[in-house]
Enzyme design. Structure first.
Site, PDB file in Angstrom:
ATOM      1  N   HIS A 136       0.858  -1.191   0.000  1.00 17.34           N
ATOM      2  CA  HIS A 136       0.000   0.000   0.000  1.00 17.34           C
ATOM      3  C   HIS A 136       0.887   1.232   0.000  1.00 17.34           C
ATOM      4  CE1 HIS A 136      -1.136   3.262   2.870  1.00 17.34           C
ATOM      5  NE2 HIS A 136      -2.144   3.397   2.022  1.00 17.34           N
ATOM      6  N   HIS A 170      12.174  -1.215   4.055  1.00 18.68           N
ATOM      7  CA  HIS A 170      12.342  -0.136   5.029  1.00 18.68           C
ATOM      8  C   HIS A 170      13.558   0.737   4.692  1.00 18.68           C
ATOM      9  CE1 HIS A 170       9.353  -0.720   8.295  1.00 18.68           C
ATOM     10  NE2 HIS A 170       9.266  -1.923   7.760  1.00 18.68           N
ATOM     11  N   GLY A 283     -18.688  11.345  -0.180  1.00 20.02           N
ATOM     12  CA  GLY A 283     -19.417  11.087  -1.410  1.00 20.02           C
ATOM     13  C   GLY A 283     -18.567  10.749  -2.613  1.00 20.02           C
TER      14      GLY A 283
END
Length: 300
Positions: A136, A170, A283
């Site tokens: 991600h 990392h 929305g």
């Protein structure tokens, strides 16, 4: 905030939005090249994966133009089972629930003037090979008439962990952080460990990365430069790990482990993730907001 300041931020908004789109283009190109280069393994004879690109629009009552973005999703590729790389720029007025959430985070003046602007890139990749970790990445900028900030980060989510992959991932993120302050990587790694923790499972969702939010040092240029370098660090962090694992043979047991781990990932994104909550509350296109969910998952 004065009209002059808002004019200044018009330029800054444009630059930030343009950067997120540029980063999206770089990542999409790199991922499609990775698909082209996959010439061995069980999916080598399948067509190389390509992104399907869809324009998204934010739906906001009483607002003719509330912004939108591009949803870019690849499904069933040689390397990627599902990957989305979305960019959006949305604006308008925050609803009551979003105003309360912002006020609780210490955003000043949101009840008096609820206008907002937000732009960012959000990426989630779920891989074909269980030995290749999911990943991600997200970076964003948020503006209100009385405040602005950057946020984002990246984290690695292997279902089968390899210490060298964690170390290398990392290290690349640290290399992106270090030019902006010797303490940033350690601070934002610790923040990621806290943020990407799943309380109801009493465990982390992966092997971490970095996470930061509400970043406003008072120097917009410096904070934007840092956010750009976080984005630039993503491909050097993720591509070598993928190259290392994408041809590792796997078993049905490995695939089962992957599907169960994806259930954990889905739980986190639906219950805790700030971006998911914000996108649905304001929305934005739900298909774009829920792009992060895996194509297949299992719960035991």
């Amino acid at each position: 905030m004065s009209d002059q300041s808002e004019g200044l931020f018009d330029d800054r908004k444009s630059r930030a939005s343009g950067w997120f789109r540029e980063l999206r283009d770089q990542i999409v190109s790199a991922f499609e090249a990775l698909e082209d280069s996959q010439t061995t393994g069980p999916f080598a004879d399948a067509p190389a994966g390509r992104f399907e690109v869809t324009e998204t629009r934010r739906a906001a009552e009483g607002e003719a133009d509330a912004g939108g973005g591009l949803m870019s999703v690849m499904r069933g590729g040689r390397v990627f089972e599902k990957v989305g790389v979305n960019v959006s720029t949305v604006y308008g007025s925050l609803g009551e629930a979003a105003q309360k959430s912002m006020a609780a985070r210490g955003v000043p003046g949101i009840a008096e003037d609820s206008r907002f602007w937000a732009s960012g890139i959000s990426l989630v990749a779920h891989m074909q090979n269980p030995h290749t970790p999911a990943v991600h990445m997200n970076t964003r900028m948020f503006w209100t008439p009385n405040a602005w900030w950057f946020g984002g980060g990246a984290d690695l989510n292997p279902c089968i962990e390899y210490d060298e992959d964690t170390v290398d991932f990392h290290a690349a993120l640290k290399a992106g952080c270090d030019p902006h302050g010797d303490d940033l990587y350690d601070r934002f790694k610790a923040w990621a460990d806290e943020y990407f923790y799943i309380p109801h499972r009493k465990r982390a969702r992966g092997v971490g990365g970095i996470f930061y939010d509400d970043r406003n040092t008072g120097d917009w240029e410096a904070d934007f430069a840092f956010t750009q370098d976080v984005g630039r660090a993503f491909l050097p962090a993720f591509l070598p790990v993928t190259e290392r694992r994408r041809n590792t043979p796997w078993t049905e047991a490995d695939k089962e482990t992957q599907l169960v781990h994806r259930g954990l990932y889905a739980e986190y994104n639906l219950v805790y993730d700030r971006g998911t909550k914000f996108g649905l509350a304001t929305g934005h296109d739900p298909d774009a907001v829920l792009m992060s969910l895996p194509p297949l998952a299992k719960w035991r």
